[in-house]
Design a protein around this motif. Structure first.
Motif, mmCIF file in Angstrom:
data_model
loop_
_atom_site.group_PDB
_atom_site.id
_atom_site.type_symbol
_atom_site.label_atom_id
_atom_site.label_comp_id
_atom_site.label_asym_id
_atom_site.label_seq_id
_atom_site.Cartn_x
_atom_site.Cartn_y
_atom_site.Cartn_z
ATOM 1 N N ARG A 1 0.714 -1.540 0.140
ATOM 2 C CA ARG A 1 0.176 -0.038 -0.064
ATOM 3 C C ARG A 1 0.841 1.229 0.106
ATOM 4 N NH1 ARG A 1 -3.197 0.580 4.934
ATOM 5 N NH2 ARG A 1 -1.899 -0.508 6.065
ATOM 6 N N PRO A 2 0.251 2.269 -0.352
ATOM 7 C CA PRO A 2 1.457 3.446 -0.333
ATOM 8 C C PRO A 2 1.718 3.886 0.960
ATOM 9 C CG PRO A 2 -0.949 3.999 -2.019
ATOM 10 C CD PRO A 2 -0.654 3.156 -0.807
ATOM 11 N N VAL A 3 3.022 4.572 1.372
ATOM 12 C CA VAL A 3 3.752 4.705 2.349
ATOM 13 C C VAL A 3 3.222 5.732 2.925
ATOM 14 C CG1 VAL A 3 5.527 5.698 4.011
ATOM 15 C CG2 VAL A 3 5.883 4.420 2.043
ATOM 16 N N GLU A 4 2.635 6.841 2.346
ATOM 17 C CA GLU A 4 1.252 7.679 2.782
ATOM 18 C C GLU A 4 0.120 7.497 3.566
ATOM 19 O OE1 GLU A 4 2.299 8.038 0.414
ATOM 20 O OE2 GLU A 4 3.827 9.497 0.203
ATOM 21 N N GLU A 5 -0.228 6.172 3.258
ATOM 22 C CA GLU A 5 -1.580 5.869 3.604
ATOM 23 C C GLU A 5 -1.256 4.724 5.345
ATOM 24 O OE1 GLU A 5 -4.014 1.596 2.441
ATOM 25 O OE2 GLU A 5 -3.779 3.337 0.795
ATOM 26 N N ARG A 6 -0.470 3.959 4.705
ATOM 27 C CA ARG A 6 -0.111 2.535 5.357
ATOM 28 C C ARG A 6 0.393 2.794 6.624
ATOM 29 N NH1 ARG A 6 4.347 0.779 1.575
ATOM 30 N NH2 ARG A 6 6.281 0.427 2.952
ATOM 31 N N VAL A 7 1.764 4.189 6.449
ATOM 32 C CA VAL A 7 2.425 4.734 8.193
ATOM 33 C C VAL A 7 1.177 5.148 9.266
ATOM 34 C CG1 VAL A 7 4.318 4.781 7.203
ATOM 35 C CG2 VAL A 7 2.508 6.557 6.956
ATOM 36 N N ARG A 8 -0.341 5.523 8.405
ATOM 37 C CA ARG A 8 -1.655 5.630 9.171
ATOM 38 C C ARG A 8 -2.414 4.886 10.588
ATOM 39 N NH1 ARG A 8 -2.860 8.981 4.952
ATOM 40 N NH2 ARG A 8 -2.259 11.364 4.691
ATOM 41 N N ASP A 9 -1.891 3.669 10.027
ATOM 42 C CA ASP A 9 -2.712 2.388 10.609
ATOM 43 C C ASP A 9 -1.614 1.159 10.541
ATOM 44 O OD1 ASP A 9 -2.699 0.613 8.573
ATOM 45 O OD2 ASP A 9 -4.081 1.639 7.707
ATOM 46 N N TRP A 10 -2.294 0.312 11.554
ATOM 47 C CA TRP A 10 -1.693 -1.025 11.827
ATOM 48 C C TRP A 10 -1.633 -2.384 10.847
ATOM 49 C CZ3 TRP A 10 2.594 -0.508 15.654
ATOM 50 C CH2 TRP A 10 2.829 1.246 16.109
ATOM 51 N N GLY B 1 15.796 -4.884 14.557
ATOM 52 C CA GLY B 1 15.144 -2.804 14.871
ATOM 53 C C GLY B 1 14.635 -2.738 13.805
ATOM 54 N N ALA B 2 13.952 -3.522 12.497
ATOM 55 C CA ALA B 2 14.372 -2.867 11.050
ATOM 56 C C ALA B 2 11.820 -2.867 11.495
ATOM 57 C CB ALA B 2 13.088 -3.171 10.458
ATOM 58 N N ASP B 3 11.422 -3.791 12.545
ATOM 59 C CA ASP B 3 10.521 -4.247 13.368
ATOM 60 C C ASP B 3 10.185 -2.595 14.408
ATOM 61 O OD1 ASP B 3 10.052 -5.919 11.907
ATOM 62 O OD2 ASP B 3 9.986 -7.049 13.639
ATOM 63 N N CYS B 4 11.119 -2.668 14.952
ATOM 64 C CA CYS B 4 11.138 -1.619 16.037
ATOM 65 C C CYS B 4 11.117 0.471 15.324
ATOM 66 C CB CYS B 4 12.813 -1.301 16.909
ATOM 67 S SG CYS B 4 12.751 -2.035 18.226
ATOM 68 N N LEU B 5 11.261 0.517 14.022
ATOM 69 C CA LEU B 5 11.807 1.195 12.861
ATOM 70 C C LEU B 5 10.235 1.850 12.615
ATOM 71 C CD1 LEU B 5 13.000 3.259 11.482
ATOM 72 C CD2 LEU B 5 13.670 1.676 9.692
ATOM 73 N N GLY B 6 9.889 0.451 11.612
ATOM 74 C CA GLY B 6 7.891 0.238 11.753
ATOM 75 C C GLY B 6 7.602 1.093 11.902
ATOM 76 N N THR B 7 7.572 1.172 13.585
ATOM 77 C CA THR B 7 6.329 1.312 14.908
ATOM 78 C C THR B 7 6.459 2.351 15.430
ATOM 79 O OG1 THR B 7 6.822 -1.755 15.836
ATOM 80 C CG2 THR B 7 5.765 0.526 17.499
ATOM 81 N N ALA B 8 8.188 2.868 15.022
ATOM 82 C CA ALA B 8 8.329 4.062 15.681
ATOM 83 C C ALA B 8 7.612 5.057 14.900
ATOM 84 C CB ALA B 8 9.697 4.688 16.196
ATOM 85 N N VAL B 9 7.814 4.332 13.482
ATOM 86 C CA VAL B 9 7.489 6.044 12.489
ATOM 87 C C VAL B 9 5.754 5.548 12.606
ATOM 88 C CG1 VAL B 9 6.667 6.380 9.783
ATOM 89 C CG2 VAL B 9 9.082 5.595 10.643
ATOM 90 N N ARG B 10 5.213 5.080 13.090
ATOM 91 C CA ARG B 10 3.379 4.810 12.877
ATOM 92 C C ARG B 10 3.191 5.978 14.261
ATOM 93 N NH1 ARG B 10 5.005 1.076 9.653
ATOM 94 N NH2 ARG B 10 3.059 0.475 8.004
ATOM 95 N N GLU B 11 3.803 5.214 15.407
ATOM 96 C CA GLU B 11 3.898 6.067 16.528
ATOM 97 C C GLU B 11 4.349 7.823 16.482
ATOM 98 O OE1 GLU B 11 3.682 2.580 20.002
ATOM 99 O OE2 GLU B 11 6.620 4.388 19.540
ATOM 100 N N GLY B 12 4.371 8.525 15.570
ATOM 101 C CA GLY B 12 5.169 9.436 15.292
ATOM 102 C C GLY B 12 6.006 10.226 15.800
ATOM 103 N N ALA B 13 7.555 9.169 15.800
ATOM 104 C CA ALA B 13 8.729 10.006 16.444
ATOM 105 C C ALA B 13 8.811 11.149 15.276
ATOM 106 C CB ALA B 13 9.591 8.346 15.841
#
Length: 495
Positions: free
Chosen positions: A18-27, A294-306
């Motif tokens: 899915r587009p990045v801008e869309e998927r980082v807004r959800d889980w 580490g990549a899992d932490c990265l995707g999680t932090a992006v979704r949390e709004g780091a």
């Protein structure tokens, strides 16, 4: 094979994200729902039906890949599901989470993009659930023997399902409040939504497997007491003893292990918490460790709004092509890979101090410094060469409010007392010792998965679960018809 020229006429096409801008807004999972079915039959046509399918050897489960590729190309989904489930209890897990060593061993991969084996696998698994091809399979009769499985990760679940189907009465003990181990609280939902896990658990319940959550063996119930209660015990607790980073400043507030951080984010998705106590929202985050965790932490932090997030990898940046001198085909090569999380960080420019995809390669942490209140504020690093020697004049500091250590795991956690109460013998590296039949030094107690093998892949975990189940069945019944895809001493293909 349905199309003998498929590998020459059809290019590789992966499951689109899915587009990045869309998927980082959800889980939700990062892939476009339903996008595989229109293309997957043609992708399966790319299988060469090799005389010697090296993908079999690259996969510890021995998946019958050319067979189910051919069936998918003909759109015979029921038969494909039968062949897939003949070797893999949970293909919807591996199809989402496994890095696909089978594709590295694909003969087509010698000089072309490999067959999309992993995508075909997950398409079969999902179609099987949609079409009802995976009903519970309770045993025809019970053996009268009982087995306790400690740990509900992929190894424990695979062992429990195999032993239940063989007719033994199996209880799975899990110290967390939900079943699933790292698949539940370690793997983020954007990599695998938890409903895939839930329906397998319900299938296993319907087959007769019993689950005991919130029970830490060694603490809530004595290990010796459990051993006396059951005819056999399988230890599948995983390798949960995390590795530390012994550098100055480690004691500062704001420095946490990845497996302290990820479970809390997963609990937010489960509805247990409104906000994670370790949320990365508005913080400058640095992740120490270049692996999948580490990549899992990265995707999680992006979704949390780091505010920013940077990942440090002590190894040099690999090339995009296989190095035949170091990682010849069909071994799994160390090449540059762009995970969904790295793609997100790259496109969102989440790490201005790092390379384009949020990673700093050949970077070693020297120390942390903090403010007067003891809160971490800077991570000091240095560039290193191939021998991990500091490069003169390369030191720098990154501003940081939250540090996540993703350095891997060394063996089973001993805090619950399970290992010591049973007086289990250990290997020098801290894993549980076992013989060629998965048996420990304690009669009737077997060990499998990361607790005995060491940190490994989900596909190896499931293979261990299936193999230890065969060993336990043989111990209880005198013989076994259960498949044993690997031995305790098998290892991935290497030079």
């Amino acid at each position: 094979m349905a199309d003998p020229k498929g590998f020459m006429t059809t290019p590789r096409q992966d499951w689109p994200r899915r587009p990045v801008e869309e998927r980082v807004r959800d889980w939700d999972e990062v892939y476009v729902p339903g996008a595989l079915l229109p293309v997957i039959s043609k992708q399966a046509d790319r299988c060469m039906d090799c005389g010697i399918p090296f993908c079999h050897d690259a996969c510890p489960l021995g998946n019958l890949i050319p067979e189910w590729n051919d069936l998918v190309s003909r759109e015979d989904w029921r038969a494909a599901s039968d062949r897939l489930h003949a070797t893999n209890n949970f293909p919807e897990f591996t199809g989402r989470l496994c890095p696909a060593p089978c594709e590295a061993g694909c003969v087509l991969a010698i000089n072309q993009p490999a067959v999309t084996i992993k995508n075909v696998e997950v398409a079969i698994a999902d179609r099987a659930w949609e079409e009802g091809f995976t009903p519970p399979r309770p045993p025809d009769r019970l053996s009268g023997k009982t087995v306790a499985v400690i740990g509900s990760g992929p190894t424990g679940l695979a062992a429990a399902q195999q032993l239940t189907r063989a007719g033994h009465t199996v209880a799975v003990y899990e110290r967390d409040d939900r079943i699933g181990g790292l698949m539940r609280y370690g793997i983020p939902a954007f990599k695998m939504e938890k409903h895939h896990l839930e329906r397998r658990i319900e299938q296993m319940r319907a087959e007769g497997t019993r689950f005991r959550t919130g029970t830490a063996v060694g603490r809530d119930v004595g290990a010796a007491e459990l051993r006396a209660r059951y005819d056999a015990v399988v230890i599948a607790t995983g390798a949960t003893a995390w590795r530390e980073l012994p550098v100055p400043g480690r004691e500062l507030t704001g420095i946490h292990q990845a497996m302290e951080y990820l479970p809390l984010a997963n609990r937010v998705c489960e509805g247990d918490l409104e906000v994670s106590p370790l949320s990365a929202a508005g913080k400058h985050v640095v992740i120490v460790g270049g692996g999948d965790t580490g990549a899992d932490c990265l995707g999680t932090a992006v979704r949390e709004g780091a505010a920013s997030v940077t990942q440090l990898d002590i190894y040099a940046q690999p090339g995009v092509d296989r190095d035949e001198d170091i990682d010849p085909w069909p071994t799994y090569p160390k090449i540059y890979r762009l995970s969904a999380a790295h793609e997100e960080a790259r496109d969102l420019r989440s790490a201005p101090a790092a390379d384009a995809d949020a990673r700093l390669f050949a970077a070693s942490t020297l120390r942390f410094t903090g403010d007067e209140g003891g809160q971490v504020r800077a991570l000091h690093l240095v560039e290193v060469d191939a021998l991990r020697r500091p490069v003169a004049g390369s030191g720098r500091a990154l501003p940081v409010d939250l540090v996540l250590l993703a350095l891997g795991f060394s063996g089973p956690d001993r805090e619950d007392g399970l290992v010591d109460q049973l007086e289990l013998a250990l290997e020098p590296r801290g894993t549980i010792a076992r013989d060629a039949g998965f048996a420990t030094n304690v009669p009737g107690v077997f060990a499998a998965g990361d607790a005995a093998r060491g940190q490994s892949l989900i596909v190896w975990a499931i293979a261990e679960g299936r193999a230890v189940a065969a060993a336990v069945d043989r111990h209880l019944s005198g013989s076994s018809r259960l498949p044993a895809p690997i031995s305790p001493h098998d290892r991935p293909m290497s030079v």
